[in-house]
Design an enzyme around this catalytic site. Structure first.
Site, PDB file in Angstrom:
ATOM      1  CG  HIS A  41      -8.146   3.145   1.261  1.00  0.00           C
ATOM      2  ND1 HIS A  41      -8.458   2.177   2.178  1.00  0.00           N
ATOM      3  CD2 HIS A  41      -9.237   3.940   1.188  1.00  0.00           C
ATOM      4  CE1 HIS A  41      -9.678   2.381   2.642  1.00  0.00           C
ATOM      5  NE2 HIS A  41     -10.170   3.454   2.058  1.00  0.00           N
ATOM      6  NE  ARG A  75       8.231  21.534   1.615  1.00  0.00           N
ATOM      7  CZ  ARG A  75       9.556  21.608   1.837  1.00  0.00           C
ATOM      8  NH1 ARG A  75      10.101  20.853   2.791  1.00  0.00           N
ATOM      9  NH2 ARG A  75      10.310  22.417   1.138  1.00  0.00           N
ATOM     10  CG  ASN A  90      -1.921   1.098   1.236  1.00  0.00           C
ATOM     11  OD1 ASN A  90      -1.595   2.256   0.949  1.00  0.00           O
ATOM     12  ND2 ASN A  90      -3.150   0.790   1.587  1.00  0.00           N
ATOM     13  NE  ARG A 107      -9.651   6.836   4.414  1.00  0.00           N
ATOM     14  CZ  ARG A 107      -8.692   5.937   4.527  1.00  0.00           C
ATOM     15  NH1 ARG A 107      -7.533   6.122   3.912  1.00  0.00           N
ATOM     16  NH2 ARG A 107      -8.859   4.841   5.248  1.00  0.00           N
ATOM     17  N   GLY A 127       1.068  -1.380   4.263  1.00  0.00           N
ATOM     18  CA  GLY A 127       1.496  -0.047   3.859  1.00  0.00           C
ATOM     19  C   GLY A 127       2.197   0.723   4.949  1.00  0.00           C
ATOM     20  CG  HIS A 128       1.422   3.245   9.121  1.00  0.00           C
ATOM     21  ND1 HIS A 128       1.493   4.605   8.932  1.00  0.00           N
ATOM     22  CD2 HIS A 128       1.860   3.021  10.390  1.00  0.00           C
ATOM     23  CE1 HIS A 128       1.941   5.182  10.033  1.00  0.00           C
ATOM     24  NE2 HIS A 128       2.169   4.239  10.929  1.00  0.00           N
ATOM     25  CG  HIS A 187      -5.699  -2.096   9.626  1.00  0.00           C
ATOM     26  ND1 HIS A 187      -6.088  -1.047   8.818  1.00  0.00           N
ATOM     27  CD2 HIS A 187      -5.526  -1.578  10.853  1.00  0.00           C
ATOM     28  CE1 HIS A 187      -6.181   0.052   9.531  1.00  0.00           C
ATOM     29  NE2 HIS A 187      -5.839  -0.246  10.783  1.00  0.00           N
ATOM     30  CD  GLU A 224      -7.047  -1.567   0.831  1.00  0.00           C
ATOM     31  OE1 GLU A 224      -6.567  -2.676   1.126  1.00  0.00           O
ATOM     32  OE2 GLU A 224      -6.904  -0.552   1.551  1.00  0.00           O
TER      33      GLU A 224
END
Length: 238
Positions: A43, A18, A7, A45, A214-215, A191, A70
């Site tokens: 993902h 920036r 992700n 949003r 991802g994170h 997740h 997603e």
């Protein structure tokens, strides 16, 4: 082997902080594939605070492995997916102002809505997946929607792992995975999975096809390097 889909939302977050094009999201996606990543997940949003809708269009042109989009299937998102036609769409019931995904679908309560939505995507040849909590009943009801896969929402597992209660924490995921397989569904997960907890999860969940990370992966890459981290995940998923 369970496939690794990376992700890249966080890369877009840094870019957007920036303005301009640093880091270059498209180059990052290409590099991740070159390093061995087997898919790219985004993902977008509605406020486009990280991944933009144009990013989705641009990524479709250059991703050579698998593009997974997603999101909450609001009309704008549905239109984007039908336009881009990714390899997979993952339906997530997150509120517009949610910082990150925080719950799976109630596939019983929203079954009729999911049937109609999934039908739109399947008519275009897009593989579908539904984000669900570790609950066998949700997996069984997901099968009635016509979806191809479910994605297990793994936050509770990650918390239990950190609290040295991994056997207790993974138990409902094992049962849900079995229910999904019995119902004929493919199985994804994602997740809060990271280098510490992903191997135990993968070894204990039967028929796990894909994880989306991802994170944690991007955070780990700050210290260890993106190429190195991608390969560390691949080794853990073998």
């Amino acid at each position: 082997m369970t496939k690794l889909s990376v992700n890249i939302n966080k890369i877009a977050t840094i870019r957007n902080a920036r303005g301009g094009n640093m880091p270059d999201l498209l180059k990052a996606a290409t590099d991740i594939e070159r390093f061995g990543g087997q898919g790219i997940t985004i993902h977008p949003r509605p406020d486009e605070r990280h991944i933009t809708y144009q990013d989705a269009r641009d990524l479709k042109k250059i991703v050579t492995t698998e593009l997974n989009i997603e999101g909450n299937p609001v009309p704008k998102f549905i239109d984007l997916v039908l336009e881009v036609k990714p390899d997979q769409v993952t339906l997530v019931p997150d509120a517009e102002d949610a910082i990150t995904s925080n719950a799976g679908w109630d596939t019983i309560k929203y079954g009729s809505f999911l049937v109609k939505t999934i039908d739109l995507f399947k008519k275009e040849g897009i593989r579908t997946s539904i984000f669900v909590d570790p609950n066998p009943e949700m997996a069984k009801a997901a099968a009635d929607t016509g979806t191809d896969r479910i994605e297990l929402y793994t936050e509770s597992y990650a918390k239990s792992f950190d609290q040295n209660e991994k056997q207790t924490g993974i138990a409902p995921f094992i049962e849900t995975a079995k229910a999904a397989t019995t119902a004929g569904l493919g199985l994804n997960a994602g997740h809060d999975l990271n280098l510490e907890n992903v191997a135990y999860f993968q070894k204990n969940i039967p028929n796990l096809l894909e994880v989306s990370i991802g994170h944690a992966l991007i955070c780990e890459a700050l210290y260890l390097g993106l190429e190195n981290v991608v390969n560390m995940y691949l080794n853990r998923l073998t």
